[in-house]
Design a protein around this motif. Structure first.
Motif, PDB file in Angstrom:
ATOM      1  N   PRO A 181       0.815  -1.214   0.000  1.00 16.61           N
ATOM      2  CA  PRO A 181       0.000   0.000   0.000  1.00 16.61           C
ATOM      3  C   PRO A 181       0.852   1.269   0.000  1.00 16.61           C
ATOM      4  N   GLY A 182       0.265   2.335  -0.543  1.00 19.31           N
ATOM      5  CA  GLY A 182       0.784   3.670  -0.316  1.00 19.31           C
ATOM      6  C   GLY A 182       0.206   4.176   0.995  1.00 19.31           C
ATOM      7  N   PRO A 183       0.219   5.494   1.244  1.00 21.05           N
ATOM      8  CA  PRO A 183      -0.334   6.021   2.497  1.00 21.05           C
ATOM      9  C   PRO A 183      -1.842   5.798   2.592  1.00 21.05           C
ATOM     10  N   VAL A 184      -2.272   5.163   3.664  1.00 19.20           N
ATOM     11  CA  VAL A 184      -3.668   4.780   3.847  1.00 19.20           C
ATOM     12  C   VAL A 184      -4.203   5.416   5.127  1.00 19.20           C
ATOM     13  N   ALA A 185      -5.434   5.874   5.079  1.00 19.54           N
ATOM     14  CA  ALA A 185      -6.074   6.518   6.228  1.00 19.54           C
ATOM     15  C   ALA A 185      -6.503   5.469   7.240  1.00 19.54           C
ATOM     16  N   THR A 186      -5.569   5.069   8.092  1.00 23.14           N
ATOM     17  CA  THR A 186      -5.827   4.118   9.171  1.00 23.14           C
ATOM     18  C   THR A 186      -5.418   4.784  10.486  1.00 23.14           C
ATOM     19  N   PRO A 187      -5.685   4.140  11.626  1.00 25.30           N
ATOM     20  CA  PRO A 187      -5.310   4.749  12.908  1.00 25.30           C
ATOM     21  C   PRO A 187      -3.811   5.021  13.059  1.00 25.30           C
ATOM     22  N   ILE A 188      -2.944   4.386  12.252  1.00 22.48           N
ATOM     23  CA  ILE A 188      -1.511   4.621  12.396  1.00 22.48           C
ATOM     24  C   ILE A 188      -0.952   5.549  11.312  1.00 22.48           C
TER      25      ILE A 188
ATOM     26  N   GLY B 152       8.052  11.579   7.528  1.00 22.27           N
ATOM     27  CA  GLY B 152       8.064  13.005   7.240  1.00 22.27           C
ATOM     28  C   GLY B 152       6.666  13.506   6.932  1.00 22.27           C
ATOM     29  N   ARG B 153       6.183  14.428   7.767  1.00 19.09           N
ATOM     30  CA  ARG B 153       4.817  14.919   7.622  1.00 19.09           C
ATOM     31  C   ARG B 153       4.579  15.546   6.255  1.00 19.09           C
TER      32      ARG B 153
ATOM     33  N   ALA C 118       1.916  13.608  -0.573  1.00 23.18           N
ATOM     34  CA  ALA C 118       1.453  12.472  -1.375  1.00 23.18           C
ATOM     35  C   ALA C 118      -0.069  12.440  -1.422  1.00 23.18           C
ATOM     36  N   GLY C 119      -0.710  12.688  -0.277  1.00 17.90           N
ATOM     37  CA  GLY C 119      -2.161  12.709  -0.255  1.00 17.90           C
ATOM     38  C   GLY C 119      -2.727  13.816  -1.125  1.00 17.90           C
ATOM     39  N   ALA C 120      -2.071  14.979  -1.096  1.00 20.19           N
ATOM     40  CA  ALA C 120      -2.530  16.104  -1.921  1.00 20.19           C
ATOM     41  C   ALA C 120      -2.368  15.805  -3.400  1.00 20.19           C
ATOM     42  N   LEU C 121      -1.253  15.198  -3.770  1.00 19.43           N
ATOM     43  CA  LEU C 121      -0.995  14.853  -5.173  1.00 19.43           C
ATOM     44  C   LEU C 121      -2.044  13.877  -5.700  1.00 19.43           C
TER      45      LEU C 121
END
Length: 266
Positions: free
Chosen positions: A191-198, A207-208, A214-217
């Motif tokens: 997975p790439g960045p996923v909206a989970t509790p972690i 890195g924030r 990445a989410g914005a892109l």
């Protein structure tokens, strides 16, 4: 007994991708055995509470699964994982040796035609560059000695999550070859960045600005459903010719970074 009546074992069922995968499988009537350190608020199946950070914990979990599935299991999805904000030994113990240990412990229960899915990560894209190092660690005979050997390696201790997922990619290929005579398939999902509790832990670890960028892109972060549907596919007989492979589920982030367009956008 037909595969449809045999359970699939899932780790990490109490939250995030693991919980959503359990829901996805339950909706199509798959019997489930779930493993997690914390009990889930809702789970349709047999739950086994276990800590996969030690060999004893893995063995206890495997014994509980064997007691609950005397006729065997149809599949195993190793979804439980620890983010890089945790102590590095815990990250490597769960993410690497928890995966390896559970696959090997449950292999005798896996029926011919069964499937294993390991959760890797899109951050491990360059895993072949460190394949030799990952292999020496992930396939070491003694877990404790292997962990001790990394204590002075700042590339590992400082990037434990990255290294752990590179090791998962190595393990996936190795275990696919190891279990080929049993006709057991082993694949991974990255997975790439996923909206989970972690997700917040990943922002701190990777890195924030990088993660939020990445989410914005992509227009959004991934959702657990995005990953669960691919895990479900790899566990199904319809994916029976997919073995030793990895499926990247990142919304196109890897393609964008690999294309050179990111540098041009500067």
């Amino acid at each position: 007994m037909s595969h449809e009546k045999l359970p699939i074992v899932l780790t990490g069922v109490s939250s995030g991708i693991g919980a959503r995968t359990a829901e996805t499988l339950a909706r199509r009537g798959v019997p489930l055995i779930g493993i997690d350190r914390n009990p889930p608020s809702e789970f349709s199946g047999t739950f086994v509470q276990a800590d996969l950070s030690s060999q004893a914990g893995v063995e206890a979990a495997a014994a509980a699964v064997a007691a609950a599935a005397r006729d065997g299991i149809a599949g195993l999805a190793n979804i439980a994982g620890v983010p890089g904000t945790a102590p590095w030994r815990t990250v490597l113990a769960v993410n690497v040796f928890g995966v390896r240990g559970l696959v090997r412990a449950l292999a005798p229960l896996l029926q011919e035609g069964g499937a294993v899915v390991n959760l890797a990560s899109s951050v491990a894209v360059n895993w072949r560059d460190v394949k030799e190092k990952c292999s020496a660690f992930a396939l070491a005979a003694d877990q404790a000695s292997a962990l001790d050997s990394m204590a002075d390696d700042e590339e590992v201790t400082g990037e434990s999550y990255l290294f752990s997922k590179q090791c998962v990619r190595v393990l996936t290929e190795h275990l696919a070859a190891e279990l080929l005579p049993q006709r057991i398939r082993v694949n991974s999902v990255s997975p790439g960045p996923v909206a989970t509790p972690i997700l917040e832990d990943f922002k701190k670890d990777h890195g924030r600005d990088k993660v939020e960028g990445a989410g914005a892109l992509l227009g959004r972060f991934g959702e657990p459903d995005d990953i669960a549907s691919v895990i479900d596919f790899l566990l199904r007989p319809e994916s029976g010719w997919v073995n030793g492979s990895d499926i990247r589920v990142d919304g196109g982030l890897g393609a964008y970074r690999g294309s050179g367009l990111a540098a041009l956008a500067g």
